[in-house]
Design a protein around this motif. Structure first.
Motif, PDB file in Angstrom:
ATOM      1  N   SER A 131       6.640 -17.616 -27.471  1.00 29.57           N
ATOM      2  CA  SER A 131       7.475 -16.835 -28.379  1.00 29.57           C
ATOM      3  C   SER A 131       8.928 -16.868 -27.919  1.00 29.57           C
ATOM      4  CB  SER A 131       6.971 -15.392 -28.447  1.00 29.57           C
ATOM      5  OG  SER A 131       7.209 -14.740 -27.241  1.00 29.57           O
ATOM      6  N   ALA A 132       9.816 -16.964 -28.872  1.00 27.09           N
ATOM      7  CA  ALA A 132      11.271 -17.014 -28.654  1.00 27.09           C
ATOM      8  C   ALA A 132      11.768 -18.330 -28.071  1.00 27.09           C
ATOM      9  CB  ALA A 132      11.769 -15.856 -27.785  1.00 27.09           C
ATOM     10  N   LEU A 133      10.855 -19.254 -27.771  1.00 24.08           N
ATOM     11  CA  LEU A 133      11.300 -20.527 -27.193  1.00 24.08           C
ATOM     12  C   LEU A 133      11.571 -21.559 -28.287  1.00 24.08           C
ATOM     13  CD1 LEU A 133       8.905 -21.024 -24.136  1.00 24.08           C
ATOM     14  CD2 LEU A 133      11.251 -20.182 -24.141  1.00 24.08           C
ATOM     15  N   ASP A 134      12.627 -22.374 -28.101  1.00 24.77           N
ATOM     16  CA  ASP A 134      12.878 -23.471 -29.041  1.00 24.77           C
ATOM     17  C   ASP A 134      11.910 -24.621 -28.723  1.00 24.77           C
ATOM     18  OD1 ASP A 134      13.883 -24.804 -26.814  1.00 24.77           O
ATOM     19  OD2 ASP A 134      15.918 -24.150 -27.222  1.00 24.77           O
ATOM     20  N   THR A 135      11.874 -25.630 -29.597  1.00 26.10           N
ATOM     21  CA  THR A 135      10.859 -26.683 -29.424  1.00 26.10           C
ATOM     22  C   THR A 135      11.009 -27.413 -28.092  1.00 26.10           C
ATOM     23  OG1 THR A 135      12.285 -27.901 -30.916  1.00 26.10           O
ATOM     24  CG2 THR A 135      10.144 -27.254 -31.767  1.00 26.10           C
ATOM     25  N   GLN A 136      12.265 -27.622 -27.689  1.00 25.37           N
ATOM     26  CA  GLN A 136      12.479 -28.327 -26.419  1.00 25.37           C
ATOM     27  C   GLN A 136      11.882 -27.527 -25.256  1.00 25.37           C
ATOM     28  OE1 GLN A 136      16.525 -28.641 -25.222  1.00 25.37           O
ATOM     29  NE2 GLN A 136      16.126 -30.266 -23.743  1.00 25.37           N
ATOM     30  N   SER A 137      12.143 -26.212 -25.260  1.00 29.07           N
ATOM     31  CA  SER A 137      11.630 -25.368 -24.187  1.00 29.07           C
ATOM     32  C   SER A 137      10.116 -25.260 -24.237  1.00 29.07           C
ATOM     33  CB  SER A 137      12.241 -23.971 -24.267  1.00 29.07           C
ATOM     34  OG  SER A 137      13.634 -24.057 -24.251  1.00 29.07           O
ATOM     35  N   GLN A 138       9.567 -25.278 -25.468  1.00 29.74           N
ATOM     36  CA  GLN A 138       8.104 -25.247 -25.583  1.00 29.74           C
ATOM     37  C   GLN A 138       7.495 -26.481 -24.942  1.00 29.74           C
ATOM     38  OE1 GLN A 138       6.663 -24.553 -29.533  1.00 29.74           O
ATOM     39  NE2 GLN A 138       7.908 -22.726 -29.825  1.00 29.74           N
ATOM     40  N   GLY A 139       8.159 -27.613 -25.154  1.00 32.75           N
ATOM     41  CA  GLY A 139       7.696 -28.855 -24.546  1.00 32.75           C
ATOM     42  C   GLY A 139       7.747 -28.773 -23.034  1.00 32.75           C
ATOM     43  N   ARG A 140       8.841 -28.165 -22.551  1.00 28.71           N
ATOM     44  CA  ARG A 140       9.006 -28.017 -21.103  1.00 28.71           C
ATOM     45  C   ARG A 140       7.907 -27.116 -20.531  1.00 28.71           C
ATOM     46  NH1 ARG A 140      14.440 -26.099 -20.816  1.00 28.71           N
ATOM     47  NH2 ARG A 140      15.450 -28.034 -21.376  1.00 28.71           N
ATOM     48  N   LEU A 141       7.625 -26.023 -21.259  1.00 29.93           N
ATOM     49  CA  LEU A 141       6.583 -25.096 -20.809  1.00 29.93           C
ATOM     50  C   LEU A 141       5.230 -25.806 -20.741  1.00 29.93           C
ATOM     51  CD1 LEU A 141       5.513 -22.248 -20.119  1.00 29.93           C
ATOM     52  CD2 LEU A 141       5.280 -21.851 -22.566  1.00 29.93           C
ATOM     53  N   ALA A 142       4.964 -26.640 -21.770  1.00 29.86           N
ATOM     54  CA  ALA A 142       3.696 -27.379 -21.776  1.00 29.86           C
ATOM     55  C   ALA A 142       3.614 -28.290 -20.558  1.00 29.86           C
ATOM     56  CB  ALA A 142       3.576 -28.191 -23.066  1.00 29.86           C
ATOM     57  N   ALA A 143       4.756 -28.895 -20.202  1.00 30.67           N
ATOM     58  CA  ALA A 143       4.775 -29.770 -19.022  1.00 30.67           C
ATOM     59  C   ALA A 143       4.492 -28.963 -17.753  1.00 30.67           C
ATOM     60  CB  ALA A 143       6.126 -30.471 -18.916  1.00 30.67           C
ATOM     61  N   PHE A 144       5.090 -27.751 -17.660  1.00 24.88           N
ATOM     62  CA  PHE A 144       4.836 -26.891 -16.488  1.00 24.88           C
ATOM     63  C   PHE A 144       3.349 -26.564 -16.392  1.00 24.88           C
ATOM     64  CE2 PHE A 144       9.268 -24.916 -17.270  1.00 24.88           C
ATOM     65  CZ  PHE A 144       9.859 -25.963 -16.600  1.00 24.88           C
ATOM     66  N   MET A 145       2.753 -26.284 -17.557  1.00 25.39           N
ATOM     67  CA  MET A 145       1.344 -25.891 -17.549  1.00 25.39           C
ATOM     68  C   MET A 145       0.462 -27.062 -17.124  1.00 25.39           C
ATOM     69  SD  MET A 145       0.799 -23.179 -20.639  1.00 25.39           S
ATOM     70  CE  MET A 145       1.381 -24.143 -21.984  1.00 25.39           C
ATOM     71  N   ARG A 146       0.783 -28.260 -17.652  1.00 27.96           N
ATOM     72  CA  ARG A 146      -0.018 -29.432 -17.265  1.00 27.96           C
ATOM     73  C   ARG A 146       0.099 -29.690 -15.764  1.00 27.96           C
ATOM     74  NH1 ARG A 146       1.346 -31.529 -22.488  1.00 27.96           N
ATOM     75  NH2 ARG A 146       3.275 -32.391 -21.686  1.00 27.96           N
ATOM     76  N   GLN A 147       1.338 -29.507 -15.251  1.00 26.49           N
ATOM     77  CA  GLN A 147       1.585 -29.715 -13.830  1.00 26.49           C
ATOM     78  C   GLN A 147       0.785 -28.703 -13.006  1.00 26.49           C
ATOM     79  OE1 GLN A 147       5.792 -29.603 -13.332  1.00 26.49           O
ATOM     80  NE2 GLN A 147       5.684 -29.874 -11.132  1.00 26.49           N
ATOM     81  N   HIS A 148       0.779 -27.458 -13.478  1.00 26.17           N
ATOM     82  CA  HIS A 148       0.060 -26.390 -12.787  1.00 26.17           C
ATOM     83  C   HIS A 148      -1.436 -26.698 -12.752  1.00 26.17           C
ATOM     84  CE1 HIS A 148      -0.927 -22.395 -11.371  1.00 26.17           C
ATOM     85  NE2 HIS A 148      -1.663 -22.144 -12.445  1.00 26.17           N
ATOM     86  N   LEU A 149      -1.966 -27.165 -13.895  1.00 24.65           N
ATOM     87  CA  LEU A 149      -3.392 -27.502 -13.969  1.00 24.65           C
ATOM     88  C   LEU A 149      -3.712 -28.692 -13.070  1.00 24.65           C
ATOM     89  CD1 LEU A 149      -4.032 -27.110 -17.805  1.00 24.65           C
ATOM     90  CD2 LEU A 149      -4.664 -25.534 -15.980  1.00 24.65           C
ATOM     91  N   ALA A 150      -2.802 -29.683 -13.060  1.00 22.04           N
ATOM     92  CA  ALA A 150      -3.033 -30.861 -12.236  1.00 22.04           C
ATOM     93  C   ALA A 150      -3.073 -30.496 -10.756  1.00 22.04           C
ATOM     94  CB  ALA A 150      -1.939 -31.898 -12.497  1.00 22.04           C
ATOM     95  N   GLY A 151      -2.335 -29.442 -10.402  1.00 24.22           N
ATOM     96  CA  GLY A 151      -2.317 -28.989  -9.017  1.00 24.22           C
ATOM     97  C   GLY A 151      -3.476 -28.061  -8.690  1.00 24.22           C
ATOM     98  N   GLY A 152      -4.444 -27.947  -9.558  1.00 22.11           N
ATOM     99  CA  GLY A 152      -5.618 -27.121  -9.275  1.00 22.11           C
ATOM    100  C   GLY A 152      -5.464 -25.689  -9.740  1.00 22.11           C
ATOM    101  N   GLY A 153      -4.475 -25.433 -10.625  1.00 22.33           N
ATOM    102  CA  GLY A 153      -4.267 -24.066 -11.100  1.00 22.33           C
ATOM    103  C   GLY A 153      -5.173 -23.720 -12.265  1.00 22.33           C
TER     104      GLY A 153
END
Lengths: 207, 222
Positions: A161-183
């Protein structure tokens, strides 16, 4: 901090608020590297469930267990909670806000917050009082907290919420990175969150 | 320790920035005490006699003034949720906030007390003791007030309720604070005993206050 064997198990959870049963009989397990998306209509209890897992509300029945993390710590102490509010003080600068949460939530004393600020693209505004940030920028500063302190479980309530599309993409990347690290991620959302085929828990139908 | 220090520094920083309550307490104290000579008139003996009581009432009201926002502001912006998710026990978190509050609100108030003594015709040599009684007693006010602040955290107009809840509990502090200050100014009773009891009240509330406040916050989250 995270290991491949980290596992969040919730058994037969129920929560009652103001005498009304919000949900009951919720069972799920999330293992390391896995995301579970909570969906359901308004008032189905998605936010309530996240707050129960974060230890901010008491479950009226059932149990929550995070195994394989650090044994002497509870679930709440190993989780990041990103709610509707951003927990940002307007009179502190962007850097001061993040620095405080990083130190308070247990980042190593010598750790720098610079990489986290860079990652959410707020490094240029580091010395600006947070009062001048837009809603989306505040949300990004709040997300930087998840990056600055390593905790295995992310509890995200409408993170886009409140994030523009670019930031949403960035957030998705953070989440994938977190999951890849065993999160682990538990997120409540209405729209697509940018993860490939996450598991879904539909709330409200059975409740 | 690192986390506690971070919280202490953050709260002190917030109090001294724009919109913080640090100097408000001291200013309020100054205004309340300055009003008294105008209300009483130029009776120097009377002013000297009620001086300690006026200073203590002023300090009591001023230190409660900023307390109602202590947890409410953190609750409103979601910070309180995160504060409770730390590895620190909530009791320590709460105590650190109270100490920051005392340093930014009560300490400036004690510093300006000697100046106010002039207005109340209190002897300069006795002002040191009055200030000392405030140093010993104001921590008790902060830590008792902490409980009220935690109880009223989710209420919209919590400030008023807090004053009603907390003021009666501060009566012992007020009695012994004024007794110590009076002993220093007019005598003949010694300064020691009331001062020691004042210290004891502060220490006891330092131990009990954070536990009660943390319990109240946990309840309030429901």
């Amino acid at each position: 901090m995270t290991s491949d064997s980290t596992r969040l198990v919730c058994e037969n959870l129920a929560c009652e608020r103001g005498g009304r049963l919000v949900f009951s009989g919720i069972n799920f397990a999330v293992k390391a590297g896995e995301a579970l998306i909570l969906t359901g209509r308004n008032g189905a209890g998605k936010s309530t469930l996240l707050r129960v897992v974060a230890g901010l509300l008491r479950a009226s029945a059932g149990r929550i267990k995070l195994t394989g993390g650090i044994d002497e710590m509870g679930t709440a102490e190993q989780a990041h909670y990103q709610g509707h509010l951003d927990a940002i003080k307007p009179s502190l600068t962007v850097a001061e806000n993040l620095q405080f949460w990083a130190r308070f939530l247990g980042a190593p004393a010598d750790a720098s917050i610079e990489p986290a600020l860079e990652a959410v693209d707020l490094a240029a505004l580091a010395d600006l009082p947070a009062a001048y940030l837009s809603a989306g920028q505040k949300r990004r500063l709040s997300i930087a907290r998840l990056l600055a302190v390593k905790r295995p479980l992310w509890l995200l309530d409408e993170p886009t919420s409140a994030l523009d599309t670019q930031s949403q993409g960035r957030l998705a990347a953070f989440m994938r990175q977190h999951l890849a690290g065993g999160g682990l991620i538990l997120a409540a959302t209405h729209g697509p969150i940018g993860l490939d085929a996450p598991r879904e828990l539909k709330m409200g139908a059975a409740g | 320790m690192n986390a506690l220090l971070a919280l202490l520094l953050r709260d002190m920083r917030l109090a001294t920035r724009v919109g913080g309550g640090a100097l408000m307490g001291a200013l309020f104290y100054f205004v309340v005490v300055s009003m008294i000579p105008f209300a009483i008139g130029p009776d120097l003996n009377l002013l000297a006699r009620i001086g300690p009581a006026v200073l203590w009432i002023g300090a009591l009201l001023a230190s409660l003034l900023a307390l109602d926002r202590l947890f409410a502001s953190d609750h409103d912006d979601g910070s309180l949720d995160l504060l409770t998710m730390s590895t620190l026990p909530l009791e320590l978190t709460v105590a650190a906030k109270a100490i920051a509050h005392w340093l930014t609100t009560a300490l400036p108030l004690i510093v300006i007390t000697p100046v106010l003594g002039l207005m109340l015709n209190v002897d300069m040599s006795a002002m040191g003791f009055v200030a000392l009684s405030l140093v010993a007693g104001t921590p008790a006010l902060t830590f008792i007030g902490l409980i009220g602040a935690a109880l009223s955290v989710t209420l919209r107009r919590g400030g008023l309720l807090m004053a009603i809840l907390v003021l009666p509990l501060t009566v012992p502090v007020l009695i012994f604070g004024v007794a110590a200050a009076n002993a220093a100014i007019v005598g003949p009773a010694p300064f020691g005993p009331p001062f020691t009891i004042l210290c004891a009240l502060s220490l006891a509330s330092f131990v009990l206050g954070p536990f009660a406040a943390a319990a109240a916050l946990r309840q309030g989250q429901e």
